[in-house]
Design a protein around this motif. Structure first.
Motif, PDB file in Angstrom:
ATOM      1  N   PHE A   4       0.837  -1.205   0.000  1.00 14.11           N
ATOM      2  CA  PHE A   4       0.000   0.000   0.000  1.00 14.11           C
ATOM      3  C   PHE A   4       0.879   1.266   0.000  1.00 14.11           C
ATOM      4  CE2 PHE A   4      -3.028   2.908   2.342  1.00 14.11           C
ATOM      5  CZ  PHE A   4      -3.948   2.998   1.306  1.00 14.11           C
ATOM      6  N   LEU A   5       1.886   1.263   0.871  1.00 12.17           N
ATOM      7  CA  LEU A   5       2.765   2.446   0.965  1.00 12.17           C
ATOM      8  C   LEU A   5       3.575   2.633  -0.311  1.00 12.17           C
ATOM      9  CD1 LEU A   5       4.162   2.354   4.623  1.00 12.17           C
ATOM     10  CD2 LEU A   5       2.266   3.670   3.673  1.00 12.17           C
ATOM     11  N   ASP A   6       4.026   1.527  -0.877  1.00 17.40           N
ATOM     12  CA  ASP A   6       4.784   1.599  -2.120  1.00 17.40           C
ATOM     13  C   ASP A   6       3.908   2.230  -3.211  1.00 17.40           C
ATOM     14  OD1 ASP A   6       7.150   0.975  -3.530  1.00 17.40           O
ATOM     15  OD2 ASP A   6       5.974  -0.538  -4.630  1.00 17.40           O
ATOM     16  N   GLY A   7       2.652   1.808  -3.253  1.00 16.78           N
ATOM     17  CA  GLY A   7       1.726   2.349  -4.248  1.00 16.78           C
ATOM     18  C   GLY A   7       1.456   3.839  -4.051  1.00 16.78           C
ATOM     19  N   LEU A   8       1.648   4.323  -2.825  1.00 20.74           N
ATOM     20  CA  LEU A   8       1.381   5.744  -2.543  1.00 20.74           C
ATOM     21  C   LEU A   8       2.656   6.583  -2.539  1.00 20.74           C
ATOM     22  CD1 LEU A   8      -1.271   5.597   0.347  1.00 20.74           C
ATOM     23  CD2 LEU A   8      -1.651   5.883  -2.104  1.00 20.74           C
ATOM     24  N   SER A   9       3.807   5.941  -2.804  1.00 20.71           N
ATOM     25  CA  SER A   9       5.083   6.654  -2.600  1.00 20.71           C
ATOM     26  C   SER A   9       5.215   7.874  -3.509  1.00 20.71           C
ATOM     27  CB  SER A   9       6.270   5.713  -2.759  1.00 20.71           C
ATOM     28  OG  SER A   9       6.252   5.191  -4.063  1.00 20.71           O
ATOM     29  N   THR A  10       4.592   7.858  -4.675  1.00 22.96           N
ATOM     30  CA  THR A  10       4.695   9.038  -5.550  1.00 22.96           C
ATOM     31  C   THR A  10       3.418   9.896  -5.476  1.00 22.96           C
ATOM     32  OG1 THR A  10       3.871   7.721  -7.386  1.00 22.96           O
ATOM     33  CG2 THR A  10       6.282   7.914  -7.175  1.00 22.96           C
ATOM     34  N   PRO A  24       4.736   5.580   8.155  1.00 19.38           N
ATOM     35  CA  PRO A  24       4.288   4.188   8.113  1.00 19.38           C
ATOM     36  C   PRO A  24       3.667   3.729   9.432  1.00 19.38           C
ATOM     37  CG  PRO A  24       6.494   4.398   7.196  1.00 19.38           C
ATOM     38  CD  PRO A  24       6.142   5.737   7.783  1.00 19.38           C
ATOM     39  N   SER A  25       2.556   3.039   9.319  1.00 17.70           N
ATOM     40  CA  SER A  25       1.881   2.469  10.485  1.00 17.70           C
ATOM     41  C   SER A  25       2.824   1.503  11.201  1.00 17.70           C
ATOM     42  CB  SER A  25       0.645   1.728   9.969  1.00 17.70           C
ATOM     43  OG  SER A  25       0.058   0.988  10.983  1.00 17.70           O
ATOM     44  N   LEU A  57      -2.768   5.946   8.463  1.00 17.20           N
ATOM     45  CA  LEU A  57      -3.212   7.335   8.378  1.00 17.20           C
ATOM     46  C   LEU A  57      -2.446   8.024   7.265  1.00 17.20           C
ATOM     47  CD1 LEU A  57      -3.446   8.932  11.943  1.00 17.20           C
ATOM     48  CD2 LEU A  57      -5.249   7.902  10.562  1.00 17.20           C
ATOM     49  N   VAL A  58      -3.121   8.934   6.550  1.00 15.47           N
ATOM     50  CA  VAL A  58      -2.409   9.754   5.562  1.00 15.47           C
ATOM     51  C   VAL A  58      -2.820  11.207   5.754  1.00 15.47           C
ATOM     52  CG1 VAL A  58      -2.296   7.847   3.888  1.00 15.47           C
ATOM     53  CG2 VAL A  58      -4.132   9.544   3.695  1.00 15.47           C
ATOM     54  N   ASP A  59      -1.849  12.101   5.542  1.00 19.26           N
ATOM     55  CA  ASP A  59      -2.079  13.544   5.663  1.00 19.26           C
ATOM     56  C   ASP A  59      -2.273  14.079   4.244  1.00 19.26           C
ATOM     57  OD1 ASP A  59      -1.548  16.296   5.603  1.00 19.26           O
ATOM     58  OD2 ASP A  59      -0.164  16.197   7.308  1.00 19.26           O
ATOM     59  N   TYR A  60      -3.444  14.668   4.000  1.00 18.87           N
ATOM     60  CA  TYR A  60      -3.768  15.076   2.629  1.00 18.87           C
ATOM     61  C   TYR A  60      -3.609  16.591   2.428  1.00 18.87           C
ATOM     62  CZ  TYR A  60      -8.142  16.510   4.781  1.00 18.87           C
ATOM     63  OH  TYR A  60      -9.051  17.126   5.602  1.00 18.87           O
ATOM     64  N   SER A  61      -2.925  17.262   3.365  1.00 17.26           N
ATOM     65  CA  SER A  61      -2.930  18.741   3.328  1.00 17.26           C
ATOM     66  C   SER A  61      -2.203  19.323   2.115  1.00 17.26           C
ATOM     67  CB  SER A  61      -2.367  19.326   4.630  1.00 17.26           C
ATOM     68  OG  SER A  61      -1.086  18.819   4.861  1.00 17.26           O
ATOM     69  N   ASP A  62      -1.393  18.522   1.402  1.00 17.99           N
ATOM     70  CA  ASP A  62      -0.785  19.041   0.162  1.00 17.99           C
ATOM     71  C   ASP A  62      -1.758  18.940  -1.017  1.00 17.99           C
ATOM     72  OD1 ASP A  62       1.496  19.679   1.419  1.00 17.99           O
ATOM     73  OD2 ASP A  62       2.711  18.027   0.637  1.00 17.99           O
ATOM     74  N   THR A 105      -7.076  -5.323  -4.640  1.00 16.38           N
ATOM     75  CA  THR A 105      -7.824  -4.144  -4.176  1.00 16.38           C
ATOM     76  C   THR A 105      -6.864  -3.009  -3.807  1.00 16.38           C
ATOM     77  OG1 THR A 105      -9.534  -5.578  -3.281  1.00 16.38           O
ATOM     78  CG2 THR A 105      -9.494  -3.331  -2.433  1.00 16.38           C
ATOM     79  N   LEU A 106      -5.782  -3.363  -3.121  1.00 13.45           N
ATOM     80  CA  LEU A 106      -4.836  -2.322  -2.691  1.00 13.45           C
ATOM     81  C   LEU A 106      -4.196  -1.645  -3.901  1.00 13.45           C
ATOM     82  CD1 LEU A 106      -3.174  -4.150   0.357  1.00 13.45           C
ATOM     83  CD2 LEU A 106      -4.844  -2.290   0.427  1.00 13.45           C
ATOM     84  N   LEU A 107      -3.856  -2.447  -4.912  1.00 14.42           N
ATOM     85  CA  LEU A 107      -3.231  -1.867  -6.114  1.00 14.42           C
ATOM     86  C   LEU A 107      -4.210  -0.954  -6.844  1.00 14.42           C
ATOM     87  CD1 LEU A 107      -1.182  -4.956  -7.374  1.00 14.42           C
ATOM     88  CD2 LEU A 107      -0.291  -2.837  -6.366  1.00 14.42           C
ATOM     89  N   LYS A 108      -5.455  -1.398  -6.936  1.00 12.71           N
ATOM     90  CA  LYS A 108      -6.485  -0.567  -7.597  1.00 12.71           C
ATOM     91  C   LYS A 108      -6.651   0.755  -6.844  1.00 12.71           C
ATOM     92  CE  LYS A 108      -9.784  -3.767  -9.525  1.00 12.71           C
ATOM     93  NZ  LYS A 108     -10.955  -4.508  -9.076  1.00 12.71           N
ATOM     94  N   ALA A 109      -6.680   0.658  -5.517  1.00 15.67           N
ATOM     95  CA  ALA A 109      -6.887   1.865  -4.701  1.00 15.67           C
ATOM     96  C   ALA A 109      -5.720   2.834  -4.873  1.00 15.67           C
ATOM     97  CB  ALA A 109      -7.035   1.481  -3.227  1.00 15.67           C
ATOM     98  N   THR A 110      -4.496   2.321  -4.820  1.00 14.55           N
ATOM     99  CA  THR A 110      -3.343   3.233  -4.889  1.00 14.55           C
ATOM    100  C   THR A 110      -3.238   3.866  -6.277  1.00 14.55           C
ATOM    101  OG1 THR A 110      -1.884   1.347  -5.318  1.00 14.55           O
ATOM    102  CG2 THR A 110      -1.983   2.166  -3.063  1.00 14.55           C
ATOM    103  N   GLU A 111      -3.692   3.139  -7.286  1.00 17.86           N
ATOM    104  CA  GLU A 111      -3.654   3.713  -8.632  1.00 17.86           C
ATOM    105  C   GLU A 111      -4.521   4.979  -8.682  1.00 17.86           C
ATOM    106  OE1 GLU A 111      -4.487   0.756 -11.624  1.00 17.86           O
ATOM    107  OE2 GLU A 111      -4.904   2.376 -13.077  1.00 17.86           O
ATOM    108  N   ILE A 112      -5.674   4.908  -8.022  1.00 17.95           N
ATOM    109  CA  ILE A 112      -6.559   6.081  -7.998  1.00 17.95           C
ATOM    110  C   ILE A 112      -5.963   7.184  -7.106  1.00 17.95           C
ATOM    111  CG2 ILE A 112      -8.856   6.906  -7.303  1.00 17.95           C
ATOM    112  CD1 ILE A 112      -9.866   4.024  -7.877  1.00 17.95           C
ATOM    113  N   LEU A 113      -5.462   6.773  -5.948  1.00 16.72           N
ATOM    114  CA  LEU A 113      -4.988   7.770  -4.967  1.00 16.72           C
ATOM    115  C   LEU A 113      -3.733   8.519  -5.455  1.00 16.72           C
ATOM    116  CD1 LEU A 113      -5.555   5.636  -1.732  1.00 16.72           C
ATOM    117  CD2 LEU A 113      -6.850   7.670  -2.417  1.00 16.72           C
ATOM    118  N   ARG A 114      -2.927   7.845  -6.269  1.00 20.56           N
ATOM    119  CA  ARG A 114      -1.715   8.502  -6.815  1.00 20.56           C
ATOM    120  C   ARG A 114      -2.065   9.680  -7.711  1.00 20.56           C
ATOM    121  NH1 ARG A 114       0.554   3.382  -7.538  1.00 20.56           N
ATOM    122  NH2 ARG A 114      -0.128   3.248  -9.705  1.00 20.56           N
TER     123      ARG A 114
END
Ligand code: PMP
Ligand code: GLN
Length: 385
Positions: free
Chosen positions: A301-307, A314-315, A322-327, A374-383
Protein backbone atom coordinates in the motif's frame (compact mmCIF):
# COMPACT_ATOMS: atom_id res chain seq x y z
CA UNK A 1 -32.24 13.17 15.40
CA UNK A 2 -35.20 10.84 14.84
CA UNK A 3 -38.60 12.15 16.03
CA UNK A 4 -39.93 9.71 18.62
CA UNK A 5 -43.66 9.09 18.99
CA UNK A 6 -43.20 8.63 22.73
CA UNK A 7 -41.59 11.02 25.12
CA UNK A 8 -38.28 9.20 25.37
CA UNK A 9 -35.47 10.42 27.57
CA UNK A 10 -32.28 9.52 25.74
CA UNK A 11 -29.32 8.41 27.83
CA UNK A 12 -27.12 9.05 24.81
CA UNK A 13 -28.52 12.20 23.20
CA UNK A 14 -25.37 12.94 21.21
CA UNK A 15 -24.79 9.49 19.74
CA UNK A 16 -25.24 9.23 15.98
CA UNK A 17 -24.79 6.36 13.53
CA UNK A 18 -21.07 5.46 13.60
CA UNK A 19 -18.75 6.84 10.96
CA UNK A 20 -17.90 3.21 10.06
CA UNK A 21 -21.50 2.52 9.08
CA UNK A 22 -21.93 5.89 7.37
CA UNK A 23 -18.81 5.54 5.23
CA UNK A 24 -19.54 1.87 4.50
CA UNK A 25 -23.03 2.74 3.23
CA UNK A 26 -21.65 5.60 1.15
CA UNK A 27 -19.06 3.23 -0.33
CA UNK A 28 -21.81 0.82 -1.31
CA UNK A 29 -23.96 3.54 -2.83
CA UNK A 30 -21.11 4.75 -5.03
CA UNK A 31 -19.63 1.29 -5.74
CA UNK A 32 -16.41 2.55 -4.17
CA UNK A 33 -13.36 0.58 -3.05
CA UNK A 34 -14.07 0.31 0.64
CA UNK A 35 -11.01 1.05 2.77
CA UNK A 36 -13.14 2.60 5.52
CA UNK A 37 -14.48 0.18 8.17
CA UNK A 38 -11.76 -2.18 9.38
CA UNK A 39 -12.40 -5.69 8.08
CA UNK A 40 -10.60 -8.04 5.69
CA UNK A 41 -12.13 -8.47 2.22
CA UNK A 42 -10.66 -11.97 1.99
CA UNK A 43 -11.75 -15.27 3.51
CA UNK A 44 -10.51 -16.85 6.72
CA UNK A 45 -8.56 -20.12 6.63
CA UNK A 46 -10.95 -22.81 5.21
CA UNK A 47 -9.70 -25.24 7.86
CA UNK A 48 -11.08 -22.93 10.56
CA UNK A 49 -14.46 -22.93 8.83
CA UNK A 50 -14.26 -26.76 8.67
CA UNK A 51 -13.58 -26.89 12.41
CA UNK A 52 -16.72 -24.83 13.12
CA UNK A 53 -18.79 -27.06 10.81
CA UNK A 54 -17.42 -30.15 12.54
CA UNK A 55 -18.23 -28.73 15.97
CA UNK A 56 -21.79 -28.01 14.86
CA UNK A 57 -22.14 -31.53 13.48
CA UNK A 58 -20.77 -32.92 16.73
CA UNK A 59 -23.64 -31.22 18.53
CA UNK A 60 -22.12 -28.09 20.04
CA UNK A 61 -25.22 -26.10 19.25
CA UNK A 62 -26.52 -25.25 22.72
CA UNK A 63 -25.31 -22.79 25.34
CA UNK A 64 -21.61 -22.82 26.07
CA UNK A 65 -20.48 -22.50 29.70
CA UNK A 66 -20.94 -18.94 31.00
CA UNK A 67 -17.26 -18.03 31.12
CA UNK A 68 -16.41 -19.89 27.90
CA UNK A 69 -15.43 -23.36 26.73
CA UNK A 70 -12.68 -24.59 29.06
CA UNK A 71 -10.34 -25.85 26.29
CA UNK A 72 -10.47 -22.41 24.70
CA UNK A 73 -9.76 -20.64 27.98
CA UNK A 74 -6.82 -23.00 28.49
CA UNK A 75 -5.45 -22.19 25.05
CA UNK A 76 -5.83 -18.44 25.65
CA UNK A 77 -4.06 -18.81 28.98
CA UNK A 78 -1.20 -20.76 27.37
CA UNK A 79 -0.85 -18.24 24.56
CA UNK A 80 -0.66 -15.26 26.92
CA UNK A 81 1.87 -17.04 29.11
CA UNK A 82 4.04 -18.00 26.14
CA UNK A 83 4.00 -14.51 24.66
CA UNK A 84 3.99 -12.23 27.69
CA UNK A 85 5.08 -14.40 30.62
CA UNK A 86 1.96 -13.95 32.75
CA UNK A 87 -0.21 -16.82 33.94
CA UNK A 88 -3.98 -16.24 33.96
CA UNK A 89 -5.92 -19.08 35.53
CA UNK A 90 -8.35 -20.44 32.90
CA UNK A 91 -10.96 -21.12 35.58
CA UNK A 92 -11.08 -17.75 37.26
CA UNK A 93 -9.14 -15.21 35.19
CA UNK A 94 -10.28 -15.57 31.57
CA UNK A 95 -13.76 -15.03 30.08
CA UNK A 96 -14.77 -15.53 26.46
CA UNK A 97 -16.91 -12.70 25.11
CA UNK A 98 -18.86 -11.66 22.04
CA UNK A 99 -15.98 -9.74 20.52
CA UNK A 100 -13.75 -7.34 22.39
CA UNK A 101 -16.61 -4.81 22.21
CA UNK A 102 -18.74 -6.81 24.62
CA UNK A 103 -15.81 -7.35 26.97
CA UNK A 104 -15.20 -3.59 27.04
CA UNK A 105 -18.87 -2.69 27.48
CA UNK A 106 -19.31 -5.25 30.25
CA UNK A 107 -16.19 -4.14 32.14
CA UNK A 108 -17.34 -0.53 32.04
CA UNK A 109 -20.87 -1.51 33.12
CA UNK A 110 -19.55 -3.67 35.96
CA UNK A 111 -17.28 -0.99 37.41
CA UNK A 112 -18.44 2.48 36.37
CA UNK A 113 -21.34 4.36 37.94
CA UNK A 114 -22.63 7.91 38.37
CA UNK A 115 -19.88 10.51 38.44
CA UNK A 116 -16.97 8.08 38.05
CA UNK A 117 -14.25 9.45 35.79
CA UNK A 118 -12.64 7.36 33.07
CA UNK A 119 -9.52 8.58 31.30
CA UNK A 120 -9.76 8.04 27.53
CA UNK A 121 -6.85 8.73 25.21
CA UNK A 122 -7.88 10.57 22.04
CA UNK A 123 -8.22 9.96 19.18
CA UNK A 124 -10.04 6.91 20.48
CA UNK A 125 -11.94 4.00 19.00
CA UNK A 126 -15.60 4.87 19.21
CA UNK A 127 -17.03 2.27 21.58
CA UNK A 128 -15.53 3.55 24.83
CA UNK A 129 -17.32 6.85 25.42
CA UNK A 130 -20.96 5.75 24.92
CA UNK A 131 -20.35 2.81 27.28
CA UNK A 132 -19.01 5.19 29.93
CA UNK A 133 -21.83 7.70 29.48
CA UNK A 134 -24.71 5.22 29.42
CA UNK A 135 -23.48 4.05 32.82
CA UNK A 136 -23.39 7.59 34.21
CA UNK A 137 -19.60 7.91 34.05
CA UNK A 138 -17.63 10.88 32.80
CA UNK A 139 -15.02 10.46 30.06
CA UNK A 140 -11.92 12.58 30.74
CA UNK A 141 -9.77 13.10 27.67
CA UNK A 142 -6.05 13.13 27.06
CA UNK A 143 -5.29 14.16 23.48
CA UNK A 144 -2.28 12.54 21.79
CA UNK A 145 0.24 14.78 20.07
CA UNK A 146 -0.87 15.93 16.58
CA UNK A 147 2.19 14.80 14.73
CA UNK A 148 3.56 11.59 16.22
CA UNK A 149 0.60 10.55 18.40
CA UNK A 150 2.83 10.28 21.46
CA UNK A 151 1.25 10.77 24.85
CA UNK A 152 2.40 13.48 27.25
CA UNK A 153 2.51 11.61 30.55
CA UNK A 154 2.59 14.86 32.55
CA UNK A 155 -0.74 15.82 31.01
CA UNK A 156 -2.01 12.30 31.66
CA UNK A 157 -1.09 12.55 35.35
CA UNK A 158 -2.74 15.95 35.64
CA UNK A 159 -6.08 14.34 34.70
CA UNK A 160 -6.07 11.87 37.59
CA UNK A 161 -8.44 12.93 40.38
CA UNK A 162 -9.93 11.15 43.41
CA UNK A 163 -12.90 10.32 41.15
CA UNK A 164 -10.79 8.56 38.50
CA UNK A 165 -11.92 4.96 38.51
CA UNK A 166 -10.59 3.66 35.22
CA UNK A 167 -8.14 4.28 32.37
CA UNK A 168 -8.60 2.89 28.86
CA UNK A 169 -5.55 2.31 26.70
CA UNK A 170 -5.34 0.85 23.21
CA UNK A 171 -2.11 -0.48 21.74
CA UNK A 172 -1.51 -1.02 18.81
CA UNK A 173 -3.65 2.05 18.42
CA UNK A 174 -6.71 2.50 16.23
CA UNK A 175 -6.79 4.88 14.34
CA UNK A 176 -3.20 6.18 14.43
CA UNK A 177 -1.33 2.88 13.91
CA UNK A 178 1.14 3.79 16.68
CA UNK A 179 2.14 1.57 19.56
CA UNK A 180 2.94 2.12 23.21
CA UNK A 181 6.62 1.52 23.97
CA UNK A 182 8.04 -0.12 27.07
CA UNK A 183 8.70 3.41 28.42
CA UNK A 184 5.04 4.30 27.90
CA UNK A 185 3.93 1.22 29.81
CA UNK A 186 6.35 2.02 32.65
CA UNK A 187 5.08 5.62 32.75
CA UNK A 188 1.53 4.33 32.96
CA UNK A 189 2.52 1.95 35.73
CA UNK A 190 4.25 4.73 37.69
CA UNK A 191 1.37 7.14 37.18
CA UNK A 192 -1.14 4.75 38.75
CA UNK A 193 0.97 3.62 41.70
CA UNK A 194 -0.86 4.09 45.01
CA UNK A 195 -4.28 4.31 43.33
CA UNK A 196 -7.10 1.78 42.91
CA UNK A 197 -7.60 2.72 39.28
CA UNK A 198 -8.57 -0.15 36.97
CA UNK A 199 -7.25 -0.38 33.40
CA UNK A 200 -8.88 -1.63 30.25
CA UNK A 201 -6.06 -2.52 27.88
CA UNK A 202 -7.58 -2.88 24.43
CA UNK A 203 -5.04 -5.12 22.66
CA UNK A 204 -7.16 -6.39 19.78
CA UNK A 205 -4.32 -5.74 17.30
CA UNK A 206 -1.65 -7.47 19.43
CA UNK A 207 -0.57 -9.70 16.52
CA UNK A 208 -0.32 -6.91 13.97
CA UNK A 209 2.92 -5.00 14.65
CA UNK A 210 5.59 -4.08 12.10
CA UNK A 211 9.29 -3.50 11.54
CA UNK A 212 10.33 -5.65 14.48
CA UNK A 213 8.31 -3.64 17.04
CA UNK A 214 7.05 -6.00 19.72
CA UNK A 215 3.65 -5.69 21.34
CA UNK A 216 3.81 -4.33 24.88
CA UNK A 217 0.93 -6.09 26.59
CA UNK A 218 -0.16 -4.69 29.95
CA UNK A 219 0.05 -8.30 31.14
CA UNK A 220 3.87 -8.08 31.01
CA UNK A 221 4.02 -5.55 33.85
CA UNK A 222 3.33 -6.60 37.45
CA UNK A 223 2.05 -3.17 38.47
CA UNK A 224 -0.33 -3.06 35.50
CA UNK A 225 -1.47 -6.70 35.29
CA UNK A 226 -2.77 -6.58 38.87
CA UNK A 227 -5.31 -3.88 37.90
CA UNK A 228 -5.92 -4.60 34.19
CA UNK A 229 -8.43 -6.32 31.99
CA UNK A 230 -6.58 -7.25 28.81
CA UNK A 231 -9.07 -7.45 25.92
CA UNK A 232 -8.44 -9.51 22.79
CA UNK A 233 -10.35 -10.24 19.58
CA UNK A 234 -10.19 -13.31 17.36
CA UNK A 235 -11.94 -11.24 14.70
CA UNK A 236 -8.76 -9.29 13.95
CA UNK A 237 -6.37 -12.21 14.34
CA UNK A 238 -8.13 -14.83 12.23
CA UNK A 239 -9.93 -12.63 9.65
CA UNK A 240 -13.35 -13.36 11.22
CA UNK A 241 -14.66 -9.97 12.35
CA UNK A 242 -18.22 -11.14 11.60
CA UNK A 243 -18.00 -14.01 14.08
CA UNK A 244 -17.69 -11.55 16.98
CA UNK A 245 -15.50 -13.64 19.26
CA UNK A 246 -13.14 -12.18 21.84
CA UNK A 247 -12.08 -12.49 25.45
CA UNK A 248 -10.76 -10.66 28.44
CA UNK A 249 -8.14 -11.72 30.98
CA UNK A 250 -7.66 -10.15 34.38
CA UNK A 251 -7.01 -10.86 38.07
CA UNK A 252 -9.51 -13.22 39.72
CA UNK A 253 -11.19 -10.64 41.96
CA UNK A 254 -11.81 -8.27 39.04
CA UNK A 255 -13.00 -11.15 36.87
CA UNK A 256 -15.37 -12.33 39.60
CA UNK A 257 -17.05 -8.93 39.53
CA UNK A 258 -17.01 -8.84 35.70
CA UNK A 259 -18.87 -12.15 35.48
CA UNK A 260 -21.72 -10.91 37.67
CA UNK A 261 -22.61 -8.53 34.83
CA UNK A 262 -21.52 -10.81 31.99
CA UNK A 263 -23.83 -13.66 32.97
CA UNK A 264 -26.90 -11.45 32.77
CA UNK A 265 -25.74 -9.46 29.81
CA UNK A 266 -25.05 -12.26 27.31
CA UNK A 267 -24.52 -15.33 29.50
CA UNK A 268 -22.22 -17.01 26.96
CA UNK A 269 -20.72 -16.80 23.46
CA UNK A 270 -21.15 -19.06 20.40
CA UNK A 271 -20.38 -22.65 21.37
CA UNK A 272 -19.24 -24.18 18.06
CA UNK A 273 -16.91 -21.27 17.25
CA UNK A 274 -15.29 -21.59 20.68
CA UNK A 275 -14.72 -25.32 20.13
CA UNK A 276 -13.16 -24.62 16.74
CA UNK A 277 -10.90 -21.86 18.04
CA UNK A 278 -9.66 -24.08 20.87
CA UNK A 279 -8.31 -26.50 18.26
CA UNK A 280 -7.11 -23.82 15.85
CA UNK A 281 -5.07 -22.04 18.54
CA UNK A 282 -2.98 -25.19 19.05
CA UNK A 283 -0.91 -24.09 16.06
CA UNK A 284 0.90 -20.83 17.05
CA UNK A 285 1.83 -20.09 13.43
CA UNK A 286 -1.83 -19.27 12.87
CA UNK A 287 -1.30 -16.05 14.81
CA UNK A 288 2.47 -15.57 14.83
CA UNK A 289 2.53 -15.25 11.03
CA UNK A 290 0.16 -12.30 11.08
CA UNK A 291 2.80 -9.56 11.54
CA UNK A 292 4.53 -10.58 8.33
CA UNK A 293 1.27 -11.07 6.46
CA UNK A 294 0.07 -7.55 7.23
CA UNK A 295 3.50 -5.93 6.94
CA UNK A 296 3.57 -7.06 3.31
CA UNK A 297 0.15 -5.51 2.75
CA UNK A 298 1.17 -2.27 4.46
CA UNK A 299 4.33 -2.11 2.33
CA UNK A 300 2.42 -2.78 -0.89
CA UNK A 301 0.00 0.00 0.00
CA UNK A 302 2.77 2.45 0.97
CA UNK A 303 4.78 1.60 -2.12
CA UNK A 304 1.73 2.35 -4.25
CA UNK A 305 1.38 5.74 -2.54
CA UNK A 306 5.08 6.65 -2.60
CA UNK A 307 4.70 9.04 -5.55
CA UNK A 308 1.33 10.40 -4.34
CA UNK A 309 0.81 13.78 -2.69
CA UNK A 310 -0.16 12.20 0.64
CA UNK A 311 2.28 12.68 3.52
CA UNK A 312 2.67 9.40 5.34
CA UNK A 313 4.30 7.97 8.45
CA UNK A 314 4.29 4.19 8.11
CA UNK A 315 1.88 2.47 10.49
CA UNK A 316 3.66 0.61 13.32
CA UNK A 317 0.74 -1.69 14.02
CA UNK A 318 -2.99 -2.43 13.32
CA UNK A 319 -4.27 -2.80 9.76
CA UNK A 320 -4.77 0.95 9.39
CA UNK A 321 -2.68 3.64 7.72
CA UNK A 322 -3.21 7.34 8.38
CA UNK A 323 -2.41 9.75 5.56
CA UNK A 324 -2.08 13.54 5.66
CA UNK A 325 -3.77 15.08 2.63
CA UNK A 326 -2.93 18.74 3.33
CA UNK A 327 -0.78 19.04 0.16
CA UNK A 328 -3.86 18.12 -1.90
CA UNK A 329 -6.55 20.31 -0.32
CA UNK A 330 -7.41 22.31 2.78
CA UNK A 331 -10.94 20.87 2.96
CA UNK A 332 -12.05 19.43 6.30
CA UNK A 333 -11.39 15.72 6.66
CA UNK A 334 -15.12 14.95 6.52
CA UNK A 335 -15.62 16.92 3.31
CA UNK A 336 -12.51 15.40 1.74
CA UNK A 337 -13.45 11.84 2.76
CA UNK A 338 -16.93 12.31 1.33
CA UNK A 339 -15.56 13.70 -1.92
CA UNK A 340 -13.10 10.81 -2.12
CA UNK A 341 -16.05 8.41 -2.22
CA UNK A 342 -18.38 10.35 -4.46
CA UNK A 343 -15.79 11.55 -7.00
CA UNK A 344 -12.97 9.01 -6.79
CA UNK A 345 -14.76 5.95 -5.42
CA UNK A 346 -12.47 5.29 -2.48
CA UNK A 347 -13.91 5.12 1.02
CA UNK A 348 -11.82 6.10 4.05
CA UNK A 349 -12.44 7.26 7.62
CA UNK A 350 -11.99 10.93 8.60
CA UNK A 351 -10.21 11.22 11.95
CA UNK A 352 -11.58 14.44 13.44
CA UNK A 353 -14.59 12.63 14.92
CA UNK A 354 -12.24 10.64 17.16
CA UNK A 355 -10.38 13.69 18.51
CA UNK A 356 -11.24 15.98 21.38
CA UNK A 357 -13.24 19.00 20.18
CA UNK A 358 -13.22 17.55 16.67
CA UNK A 359 -9.61 18.70 16.06
CA UNK A 360 -9.03 18.35 12.32
CA UNK A 361 -5.43 17.69 11.29
CA UNK A 362 -6.29 16.77 7.69
CA UNK A 363 -5.86 13.08 8.32
CA UNK A 364 -7.88 10.19 6.96
CA UNK A 365 -7.53 6.48 7.72
CA UNK A 366 -7.30 3.68 5.20
CA UNK A 367 -7.74 -0.01 6.08
CA UNK A 368 -5.21 -2.20 4.26
CA UNK A 369 -6.71 -5.57 5.30
CA UNK A 370 -7.60 -6.07 1.65
CA UNK A 371 -6.50 -8.30 -1.23
CA UNK A 372 -3.39 -7.10 -3.06
CA UNK A 373 -5.56 -6.54 -6.11
CA UNK A 374 -7.82 -4.14 -4.18
CA UNK A 375 -4.84 -2.32 -2.69
CA UNK A 376 -3.23 -1.87 -6.11
CA UNK A 377 -6.48 -0.57 -7.60
CA UNK A 378 -6.89 1.87 -4.70
CA UNK A 379 -3.34 3.23 -4.89
CA UNK A 380 -3.65 3.71 -8.63
CA UNK A 381 -6.56 6.08 -8.00
CA UNK A 382 -4.99 7.77 -4.97
CA UNK A 383 -1.71 8.50 -6.81
CA UNK A 384 -3.63 10.69 -9.27
CA UNK A 385 -5.05 13.03 -6.63
N1 PMP B 1 -11.17 -2.10 19.93
C1 PMP B 1 -10.63 -1.61 18.80
C2 PMP B 1 -9.51 -0.65 18.90
C3 PMP B 1 -11.11 -2.00 17.56
O1 PMP B 1 -10.59 -1.50 16.44
C4 PMP B 1 -12.17 -2.93 17.51
C5 PMP B 1 -12.65 -3.39 16.16
N2 PMP B 1 -13.90 -3.09 15.84
C6 PMP B 1 -12.71 -3.41 18.71
C7 PMP B 1 -12.19 -2.97 19.90
C8 PMP B 1 -13.86 -4.36 18.76
O2 PMP B 1 -13.47 -5.65 18.49
P1 PMP B 1 -14.57 -6.79 18.20
O3 PMP B 1 -14.91 -6.70 16.76
O4 PMP B 1 -13.87 -8.06 18.57
O5 PMP B 1 -15.74 -6.51 19.06
N1 GLN C 1 -13.02 -1.61 14.41
C1 GLN C 1 -13.56 -1.25 13.14
C2 GLN C 1 -12.80 -0.04 12.63
O1 GLN C 1 -12.11 0.63 13.36
C3 GLN C 1 -15.00 -0.85 13.18
C4 GLN C 1 -15.98 -1.82 13.68
C5 GLN C 1 -17.35 -1.17 13.72
O2 GLN C 1 -17.85 -0.73 12.69
N2 GLN C 1 -17.91 -1.07 14.88
O3 GLN C 1 -12.92 0.25 11.47
Amino acid sequence: MPKYKHNIFSKLPNVRTTIFTTMGQLAQKHSAINLSQGFPNFDPDPSLIDLVTQAMKQGYNQYAPMAGVMELREMISEKIEQLYGRHYHPESEITVTIGASQAIFTIITAFIGNGDEVIVIKPAYDCYEPAIEVNGGIPVFVQLNNTDFKIDWEVFRSKITPRTKMVIINTPHNPSGTIFTKEDMLELQRSLENTDIIIISDEVYEHITFDGHGHESASKYDGLASRTFVCGSFGKTFHITGWKMGYCAGPAELMHEFRKTHQFNVFSADHAVQKALATYLKEPQHYLGLNQFYQEKRDLFLDGLSTSRFKIKPSQGTYFQLVDYSDITQETDEVFAERLVTEHRIASIPISGFNTKGIDNHLIRFCFAKTNETLLKATEILRKL
